[in-house]
Scaffold this motif. Sequence first.
Motif, PDB file in Angstrom:
ATOM      1  N   GLY A  21       0.577  -1.445  -0.177  1.00  0.00           N
ATOM      2  CA  GLY A  21       0.496   0.308  -0.012  1.00  0.00           C
ATOM      3  C   GLY A  21       0.512   1.011  -0.330  1.00  0.00           C
ATOM      4  N   GLU A  22       0.816   2.436  -0.211  1.00  0.00           N
ATOM      5  CA  GLU A  22       0.993   3.624  -0.106  1.00  0.00           C
ATOM      6  C   GLU A  22       0.878   4.021   1.257  1.00  0.00           C
ATOM      7  OE1 GLU A  22      -1.324   6.784  -0.399  1.00  0.00           O
ATOM      8  OE2 GLU A  22      -2.694   5.755  -2.977  1.00  0.00           O
ATOM      9  N   PRO A  23       2.961   4.062   1.692  1.00  0.00           N
ATOM     10  CA  PRO A  23       3.290   4.231   2.927  1.00  0.00           C
ATOM     11  C   PRO A  23       2.969   5.609   3.129  1.00  0.00           C
ATOM     12  CG  PRO A  23       5.026   3.953   1.071  1.00  0.00           C
ATOM     13  CD  PRO A  23       4.011   4.536   0.268  1.00  0.00           C
ATOM     14  N   VAL A  24       3.336   5.217   4.688  1.00  0.00           N
ATOM     15  CA  VAL A  24       2.764   6.638   5.953  1.00  0.00           C
ATOM     16  C   VAL A  24       3.618   6.409   6.845  1.00  0.00           C
ATOM     17  CG1 VAL A  24       0.886   7.275   6.922  1.00  0.00           C
ATOM     18  CG2 VAL A  24       0.439   6.689   4.717  1.00  0.00           C
ATOM     19  N   LEU A  25       4.145   7.649   6.366  1.00  0.00           N
ATOM     20  CA  LEU A  25       5.443   7.555   7.426  1.00  0.00           C
ATOM     21  C   LEU A  25       6.032   8.615   8.546  1.00  0.00           C
ATOM     22  CD1 LEU A  25       8.861   6.365   8.424  1.00  0.00           C
ATOM     23  CD2 LEU A  25       9.829   7.834   6.399  1.00  0.00           C
ATOM     24  N   PHE A  26       5.650   7.834   9.853  1.00  0.00           N
ATOM     25  CA  PHE A  26       5.012   9.060  10.480  1.00  0.00           C
ATOM     26  C   PHE A  26       6.435   9.155  11.314  1.00  0.00           C
ATOM     27  CE2 PHE A  26       1.857   6.487   9.877  1.00  0.00           C
ATOM     28  CZ  PHE A  26       0.387   7.526  10.645  1.00  0.00           C
ATOM     29  N   VAL A  27       6.167  10.394  12.124  1.00  0.00           N
ATOM     30  CA  VAL A  27       8.015  11.661  12.790  1.00  0.00           C
ATOM     31  C   VAL A  27       7.615  11.983  14.035  1.00  0.00           C
ATOM     32  CG1 VAL A  27      10.326  12.041  12.519  1.00  0.00           C
ATOM     33  CG2 VAL A  27       9.101  11.786  10.167  1.00  0.00           C
ATOM     34  N   HIS A  28       8.004  11.256  14.387  1.00  0.00           N
ATOM     35  CA  HIS A  28       7.745  11.734  16.028  1.00  0.00           C
ATOM     36  C   HIS A  28       8.656  13.114  16.452  1.00  0.00           C
ATOM     37  CE1 HIS A  28      11.725  10.681  17.849  1.00  0.00           C
ATOM     38  NE2 HIS A  28      11.675   9.463  17.627  1.00  0.00           N
ATOM     39  N   GLY A  29       8.064  13.397  17.803  1.00  0.00           N
ATOM     40  CA  GLY A  29       8.239  14.636  18.141  1.00  0.00           C
ATOM     41  C   GLY A  29       9.656  14.262  19.724  1.00  0.00           C
ATOM     42  N   ASN A  30      10.966  15.737  20.387  1.00  0.00           N
ATOM     43  CA  ASN A  30      11.094  15.672  20.511  1.00  0.00           C
ATOM     44  C   ASN A  30      10.833  15.067  22.170  1.00  0.00           C
ATOM     45  OD1 ASN A  30      13.786  16.076  21.840  1.00  0.00           O
ATOM     46  ND2 ASN A  30      13.369  18.274  22.404  1.00  0.00           N
ATOM     47  N   VAL A  31      11.868  14.128  22.922  1.00  0.00           N
ATOM     48  CA  VAL A  31      12.061  13.629  23.503  1.00  0.00           C
ATOM     49  C   VAL A  31      10.487  12.562  24.118  1.00  0.00           C
ATOM     50  CG1 VAL A  31      11.732  14.006  26.522  1.00  0.00           C
ATOM     51  CG2 VAL A  31      12.244  15.523  25.358  1.00  0.00           C
ATOM     52  N   SER A  32      10.469  11.667  22.998  1.00  0.00           N
ATOM     53  CA  SER A  32       9.636  11.064  22.918  1.00  0.00           C
ATOM     54  C   SER A  32       9.949   9.889  21.848  1.00  0.00           C
ATOM     55  CB  SER A  32       8.587  11.397  21.978  1.00  0.00           C
ATOM     56  OG  SER A  32       8.787  12.044  21.069  1.00  0.00           O
ATOM     57  N   SER A  33       9.355   8.848  21.024  1.00  0.00           N
ATOM     58  CA  SER A  33      10.123   8.303  20.320  1.00  0.00           C
ATOM     59  C   SER A  33       9.181   7.986  18.992  1.00  0.00           C
ATOM     60  CB  SER A  33      10.219   6.382  20.955  1.00  0.00           C
ATOM     61  OG  SER A  33       9.349   5.726  21.088  1.00  0.00           O
ATOM     62  N   ALA A  34       8.918   6.405  18.225  1.00  0.00           N
ATOM     63  CA  ALA A  34       8.042   5.859  17.531  1.00  0.00           C
ATOM     64  C   ALA A  34       7.109   5.384  17.902  1.00  0.00           C
ATOM     65  CB  ALA A  34       8.681   5.131  16.091  1.00  0.00           C
ATOM     66  N   ALA A  35       6.896   4.836  19.319  1.00  0.00           N
ATOM     67  CA  ALA A  35       6.439   4.035  20.090  1.00  0.00           C
ATOM     68  C   ALA A  35       5.059   5.119  20.499  1.00  0.00           C
ATOM     69  CB  ALA A  35       6.348   4.057  21.281  1.00  0.00           C
ATOM     70  N   PHE A  36       4.752   6.748  20.193  1.00  0.00           N
ATOM     71  CA  PHE A  36       3.865   7.581  20.308  1.00  0.00           C
ATOM     72  C   PHE A  36       2.937   7.404  18.827  1.00  0.00           C
ATOM     73  CE2 PHE A  36       5.878   9.406  23.668  1.00  0.00           C
ATOM     74  CZ  PHE A  36       5.129  10.273  24.752  1.00  0.00           C
ATOM     75  N   TRP A  37       3.245   6.764  17.894  1.00  0.00           N
ATOM     76  CA  TRP A  37       2.168   6.911  17.143  1.00  0.00           C
ATOM     77  C   TRP A  37       1.918   5.279  17.045  1.00  0.00           C
ATOM     78  CZ3 TRP A  37       0.528  10.876  15.066  1.00  0.00           C
ATOM     79  CH2 TRP A  37       1.995  11.814  14.736  1.00  0.00           C
ATOM     80  N   ARG A  38       1.930   4.427  18.109  1.00  0.00           N
ATOM     81  CA  ARG A  38       1.445   3.285  18.018  1.00  0.00           C
ATOM     82  C   ARG A  38      -0.194   2.814  17.638  1.00  0.00           C
ATOM     83  NH1 ARG A  38       0.744   0.463  23.790  1.00  0.00           N
ATOM     84  NH2 ARG A  38      -0.777   1.655  23.771  1.00  0.00           N
ATOM     85  N   ASP A  39      -1.101   3.424  18.332  1.00  0.00           N
ATOM     86  CA  ASP A  39      -2.437   3.012  18.267  1.00  0.00           C
ATOM     87  C   ASP A  39      -2.971   4.087  16.380  1.00  0.00           C
ATOM     88  OD1 ASP A  39      -2.192   1.938  20.312  1.00  0.00           O
ATOM     89  OD2 ASP A  39      -3.320   3.655  21.330  1.00  0.00           O
ATOM     90  N   LEU A  86      14.606   1.888   1.990  1.00  0.00           N
ATOM     91  CA  LEU A  86      12.942   1.295   1.507  1.00  0.00           C
ATOM     92  C   LEU A  86      12.655   1.162   0.058  1.00  0.00           C
ATOM     93  CD1 LEU A  86      11.262   2.802   5.144  1.00  0.00           C
ATOM     94  CD2 LEU A  86      11.995   0.345   4.062  1.00  0.00           C
ATOM     95  N   GLU A  87      13.375   1.632  -0.265  1.00  0.00           N
ATOM     96  CA  GLU A  87      12.877   1.099  -1.979  1.00  0.00           C
ATOM     97  C   GLU A  87      10.896   2.356  -2.039  1.00  0.00           C
ATOM     98  OE1 GLU A  87      13.642  -2.445  -3.767  1.00  0.00           O
ATOM     99  OE2 GLU A  87      15.831  -2.090  -3.686  1.00  0.00           O
ATOM    100  N   VAL A  88      11.421   3.548  -1.592  1.00  0.00           N
ATOM    101  CA  VAL A  88      10.009   3.952  -1.453  1.00  0.00           C
ATOM    102  C   VAL A  88      10.308   5.342  -2.355  1.00  0.00           C
ATOM    103  CG1 VAL A  88       7.987   5.299  -0.666  1.00  0.00           C
ATOM    104  CG2 VAL A  88       9.332   3.156   0.047  1.00  0.00           C
ATOM    105  N   GLU A  89       9.183   5.287  -3.064  1.00  0.00           N
ATOM    106  CA  GLU A  89       9.246   6.732  -4.497  1.00  0.00           C
ATOM    107  C   GLU A  89       8.374   7.918  -3.666  1.00  0.00           C
ATOM    108  OE1 GLU A  89       8.254   7.566  -9.515  1.00  0.00           O
ATOM    109  OE2 GLU A  89       7.740   5.809  -8.243  1.00  0.00           O
TER     110      GLU A  89
END
Length: 332
Positions: A21-39, A86-89
């Motif tokens: 599918g179309e890649p959706v790449l989430f980027v977290h903020g300061n003093v956090s991590s990718a875990a904040f995007w889990r849900d 990731l070979e994403v265009e």
Amino acid sequence: MKVTTPRLTQHVLTVEGRTTGEPVLFVHGNVSSAAFWRDTMAALPEGYRPLAVDLRGFGDTDPAPVDATRGLRDYSDDLLELIDALEVERAHLVGWSMGGGVVLQALRERPRAVRSLTLVNPVSPYGYGGTEGPEGRLTHPDGTGAGAGAANPDFIARLRAGDLSEEAPTSPRNVFRSSYVKHPVPDEDFYVRAMLTTRVGEAHYPGDAATSGAWPGVAPGKTGVLNALAPTHFRVDDLDTIDPKPPILWIRGADDVIVSDTSLFDLAHLGALGVVPGSPGTPAQPMVSQTRAVLERYGRYRERVLDDCGHSPHLEHPEQFQHLLAEHLKEA
């Protein structure tokens, strides 16, 4: 998963079974991590491939040092190298807080790699601290008022110690409660533990401190996160010049105290309130107004404000946030 890119190995969260599918790449903020995007990742509609990256110095990505003199380019370069690996265009980019600045920098560097952009309570295009007016005018040429010297030393110490307590206002847990969200959210412990993955030191958070002869006595240094956000290093106010211009959705909480025209983390505003003594009357940085002015020139954007919401709309009003994001992705 771990993805090795030219400069470091990056840790990327995925959703089991969602590999196409179309890649959706989430980027977290300061003093956090990718875990904040889990849900948020799990709630993406079918047809999209959810991915969330730990930025360098956060989560499980290699803790490569941050050259603050490049602004947020260390992070945005890592992001673009990840897209290549990731070979994403083209990818949909979603950035929260500092992550909003990272995706704006990536858009500025390579607009053709961006299918759409979603900004979630993003840092101003003129950085954090040290500027005045919607045009981002520097209060002082050296960026006085911004940088690592503005960080609270007790918060730094508690972050370094992995403090999970609620014994002081400066504990990461209480900072999460008072600043990241307006009201309690489920799984608080999960998010506080993600905050504690932040690497602490001059190369990361907060960075090397520098002094200034002007009030409030701090200026941007050359390494680390908070200096990378300084207006002398980070500025993306020329987005109207890029081509093509993918659509931008700007989602923000109405009651954010971190990114605001009257931010409780802006030394100038704290001076006006009398919290930081000796203020000569330096006005607060109008962060939201600055973002709006830059996006007005850009043209292809929508702003959505969530009432009764702080700095983290994706945690505080998940259903409303997910609906807005899904609608934006579909229209892009």
